[in-house]
Design a protein around this motif. Structure first.
Motif, PDB file in Angstrom:
ATOM      1  N   LEU A 100      75.485 -85.035  19.674  1.00  0.00           N
ATOM      2  CA  LEU A 100      76.522 -85.509  20.587  1.00  0.00           C
ATOM      3  C   LEU A 100      76.187 -86.913  21.064  1.00  0.00           C
ATOM      4  CD1 LEU A 100      79.071 -84.960  22.298  1.00  0.00           C
ATOM      5  CD2 LEU A 100      77.539 -84.078  24.068  1.00  0.00           C
ATOM      6  N   ASN A 101      77.111 -87.827  20.844  1.00  0.00           N
ATOM      7  CA  ASN A 101      77.024 -89.187  21.368  1.00  0.00           C
ATOM      8  C   ASN A 101      78.220 -89.385  22.295  1.00  0.00           C
ATOM      9  OD1 ASN A 101      74.860 -90.518  19.595  1.00  0.00           O
ATOM     10  ND2 ASN A 101      76.207 -89.563  18.111  1.00  0.00           N
ATOM     11  N   GLN A 102      77.985 -89.940  23.475  1.00  0.00           N
ATOM     12  CA  GLN A 102      79.057 -90.225  24.416  1.00  0.00           C
ATOM     13  C   GLN A 102      78.915 -91.662  24.882  1.00  0.00           C
ATOM     14  OE1 GLN A 102      78.261 -87.094  27.291  1.00  0.00           O
ATOM     15  NE2 GLN A 102      80.104 -86.038  26.610  1.00  0.00           N
ATOM     16  N   VAL A 103      80.004 -92.421  24.770  1.00  0.00           N
ATOM     17  CA  VAL A 103      79.999 -93.839  25.139  1.00  0.00           C
ATOM     18  C   VAL A 103      81.226 -94.115  25.998  1.00  0.00           C
ATOM     19  CG1 VAL A 103      80.042 -96.201  24.249  1.00  0.00           C
ATOM     20  CG2 VAL A 103      78.874 -94.418  22.960  1.00  0.00           C
ATOM     21  N   VAL A 104      81.032 -94.753  27.152  1.00  0.00           N
ATOM     22  CA  VAL A 104      82.160 -95.171  27.983  1.00  0.00           C
ATOM     23  C   VAL A 104      82.642 -96.515  27.461  1.00  0.00           C
ATOM     24  CG1 VAL A 104      82.879 -95.865  30.297  1.00  0.00           C
ATOM     25  CG2 VAL A 104      81.369 -93.910  30.005  1.00  0.00           C
ATOM     26  N   LEU A 105      83.940 -96.596  27.155  1.00  0.00           N
ATOM     27  CA  LEU A 105      84.505 -97.799  26.566  1.00  0.00           C
ATOM     28  C   LEU A 105      85.298 -98.646  27.562  1.00  0.00           C
ATOM     29  CD1 LEU A 105      85.888 -96.245  23.275  1.00  0.00           C
ATOM     30  CD2 LEU A 105      83.693 -97.359  23.645  1.00  0.00           C
ATOM     31  N   TRP A 106      85.870 -98.009  28.578  1.00  0.00           N
ATOM     32  CA  TRP A 106      86.763 -98.707  29.502  1.00  0.00           C
ATOM     33  C   TRP A 106      86.785 -97.920  30.811  1.00  0.00           C
ATOM     34  CZ3 TRP A 106      91.255 -96.835  31.761  1.00  0.00           C
ATOM     35  CH2 TRP A 106      92.090 -97.776  32.356  1.00  0.00           C
ATOM     36  N   ASP A 107      86.947 -98.610  31.944  1.00  0.00           N
ATOM     37  CA  ASP A 107      87.087 -97.916  33.223  1.00  0.00           C
ATOM     38  C   ASP A 107      87.999 -98.694  34.162  1.00  0.00           C
ATOM     39  OD1 ASP A 107      85.520-100.007  34.143  1.00  0.00           O
ATOM     40  OD2 ASP A 107      83.823 -98.773  34.699  1.00  0.00           O
ATOM     41  N   LYS A 108      88.435 -98.005  35.202  1.00  0.00           N
ATOM     42  CA  LYS A 108      89.339 -98.604  36.189  1.00  0.00           C
ATOM     43  C   LYS A 108      89.300 -97.751  37.448  1.00  0.00           C
ATOM     44  CE  LYS A 108      94.272 -99.708  36.839  1.00  0.00           C
ATOM     45  NZ  LYS A 108      94.178-101.101  37.181  1.00  0.00           N
ATOM     46  N   ILE A 109      89.422 -98.399  38.610  1.00  0.00           N
ATOM     47  CA  ILE A 109      89.524 -97.698  39.881  1.00  0.00           C
ATOM     48  C   ILE A 109      90.965 -97.813  40.370  1.00  0.00           C
ATOM     49  CG2 ILE A 109      88.814 -97.692  42.301  1.00  0.00           C
ATOM     50  CD1 ILE A 109      86.073 -98.663  41.365  1.00  0.00           C
ATOM     51  N   VAL A 110      91.560 -96.671  40.694  1.00  0.00           N
ATOM     52  CA  VAL A 110      92.916 -96.634  41.239  1.00  0.00           C
ATOM     53  C   VAL A 110      92.817 -96.092  42.659  1.00  0.00           C
ATOM     54  CG1 VAL A 110      95.234 -95.675  41.013  1.00  0.00           C
ATOM     55  CG2 VAL A 110      93.920 -96.224  38.968  1.00  0.00           C
ATOM     56  N   GLN A 111      93.200 -96.909  43.637  1.00  0.00           N
ATOM     57  CA  GLN A 111      93.126 -96.500  45.035  1.00  0.00           C
ATOM     58  C   GLN A 111      94.478 -95.986  45.510  1.00  0.00           C
ATOM     59  OE1 GLN A 111      91.512 -99.833  47.195  1.00  0.00           O
ATOM     60  NE2 GLN A 111      89.467 -99.444  46.414  1.00  0.00           N
ATOM     61  N   ARG A 112      94.424 -95.195  46.581  1.00  0.00           N
ATOM     62  CA  ARG A 112      95.658 -94.683  47.162  1.00  0.00           C
ATOM     63  C   ARG A 112      96.536 -95.859  47.581  1.00  0.00           C
ATOM     64  NH1 ARG A 112      95.632 -90.305  51.653  1.00  0.00           N
ATOM     65  NH2 ARG A 112      93.521 -91.036  51.715  1.00  0.00           N
ATOM     66  N   GLY A 113      97.807 -95.786  47.273  1.00  0.00           N
ATOM     67  CA  GLY A 113      98.736 -96.857  47.601  1.00  0.00           C
ATOM     68  C   GLY A 113      98.968 -97.828  46.457  1.00  0.00           C
ATOM     69  N   GLN A 114      98.084 -97.819  45.459  1.00  0.00           N
ATOM     70  CA  GLN A 114      98.293 -98.665  44.292  1.00  0.00           C
ATOM     71  C   GLN A 114      99.245 -97.964  43.325  1.00  0.00           C
ATOM     72  OE1 GLN A 114      94.390 -99.389  42.674  1.00  0.00           O
ATOM     73  NE2 GLN A 114      94.157-101.286  43.837  1.00  0.00           N
ATOM     74  N   ASN A 115      99.643 -98.698  42.292  1.00  0.00           N
ATOM     75  CA  ASN A 115     100.493 -98.122  41.260  1.00  0.00           C
ATOM     76  C   ASN A 115      99.720 -97.036  40.519  1.00  0.00           C
ATOM     77  OD1 ASN A 115     102.463 -97.585  39.405  1.00  0.00           O
ATOM     78  ND2 ASN A 115     102.227 -99.508  38.292  1.00  0.00           N
ATOM     79  N   THR A 116     100.220 -95.808  40.567  1.00  0.00           N
ATOM     80  CA  THR A 116      99.512 -94.688  39.948  1.00  0.00           C
ATOM     81  C   THR A 116     100.071 -94.324  38.578  1.00  0.00           C
ATOM     82  OG1 THR A 116     100.927 -93.151  41.142  1.00  0.00           O
ATOM     83  CG2 THR A 116      98.817 -93.708  42.147  1.00  0.00           C
ATOM     84  N   ARG A 117     100.988 -95.109  38.075  1.00  0.00           N
ATOM     85  CA  ARG A 117     101.493 -94.912  36.709  1.00  0.00           C
ATOM     86  C   ARG A 117     100.792 -95.887  35.786  1.00  0.00           C
ATOM     87  NH1 ARG A 117     107.795 -93.473  35.973  1.00  0.00           N
ATOM     88  NH2 ARG A 117     107.594 -91.578  37.164  1.00  0.00           N
ATOM     89  N   LEU A 118     100.051 -95.361  34.847  1.00  0.00           N
ATOM     90  CA  LEU A 118      99.363 -96.208  33.876  1.00  0.00           C
ATOM     91  C   LEU A 118     100.251 -96.382  32.659  1.00  0.00           C
ATOM     92  CD1 LEU A 118      95.737 -94.803  33.849  1.00  0.00           C
ATOM     93  CD2 LEU A 118      96.578 -96.823  35.016  1.00  0.00           C
ATOM     94  N   GLU A 119     100.540 -97.599  32.325  1.00  0.00           N
ATOM     95  CA  GLU A 119     101.264 -97.955  31.100  1.00  0.00           C
ATOM     96  C   GLU A 119     100.545 -99.161  30.510  1.00  0.00           C
ATOM     97  OE1 GLU A 119     103.693 -96.421  29.539  1.00  0.00           O
ATOM     98  OE2 GLU A 119     103.960 -94.893  31.097  1.00  0.00           O
ATOM     99  N   LEU A 120      99.417 -98.924  29.896  1.00  0.00           N
ATOM    100  CA  LEU A 120      98.590-100.005  29.368  1.00  0.00           C
ATOM    101  C   LEU A 120      98.847-100.163  27.877  1.00  0.00           C
ATOM    102  CD1 LEU A 120      95.318 -98.954  31.190  1.00  0.00           C
ATOM    103  CD2 LEU A 120      97.014-100.602  31.954  1.00  0.00           C
TER     104      LEU A 120
END
Length: 180
Positions: A100-120
């Protein structure tokens, strides 16, 4: 016996007890909620380079590049006990040397009140997709998954995996690297 200090101490102890009970109530009302939402991941481009590893004498390793689209509606996760979400896209795959290999490729913090719909669209990985050998070349089962940590006002930090992932085959040949 009933000095100002003893009355202040009693008032302080009672206030702390009430605050502890309210905090526990805040935790218990949202502790058993399902925090999973559907996630749509689409990979538009994958290529691979063979680069110097610098960990050993004349070692070379695989470096993967992934371009992806990501969409998810995170609104159902947010309630009155959620401060923010820590989102991360990870890749899991098996090689001959590691099960098993696990690699994090991308991250983001979404705070309350921000846009919670991701359309990347057409996102590139934020971190290097570096394998400690040649395990990415011709690997037919590299699975990309979006997961998140829910950061509450009170309570535990649940780790949730989104319901939706994609398995990506990596190419059998390397892209040519130009040296300038």
């Amino acid at each position: 016996m009933n000095t100002v200090l003893s009355r202040a101490n009693s008032l302080f102890a009672f206030s702390l007890s009430v605050m502890a009970a309210l905090t526990f109530g805040c935790f218990i009302t949202t502790a058993f909620r399902d925090r999973s939402v559907p996630v749509n991941i689409h990979v538009s481009r994958v290529f691979l380079k063979n680069v110097d590893d610098f960990t050993g004498p004349r070692e070379r390793s695989d470096l993967g590049f992934v371009t992806f689209d990501l969409s998810a509606d995170l609104r159902p996760i947010f309630d009155w006990n959620v401060k923010q979400l820590f989102l991360y896209l990870s890749a899991e795959y098996a090689t001959k040397s590691n099960v098993l290999n696990q690699v994090v490729l991308w991250d983001k913090i979404v705070q309350r009140g921000q846009n919670t719909r991701l359309e990347l669209k057409e996102m590139k990985t934020k971190y290097y997709f570096f394998d400690d050998g040649n395990g990415l070349r011709a690997n037919r089962n590299v699975t990309l998954t979006l997961s998140w940590n829910v950061v509450p006002n009170a309570g535990i930090l649940p780790l949730v995996m989104g319901s939706g992932h994609i398995s990506v085959p990596f190419p059998e040949s390397y892209e040519s690297t130009k040296s300038y």
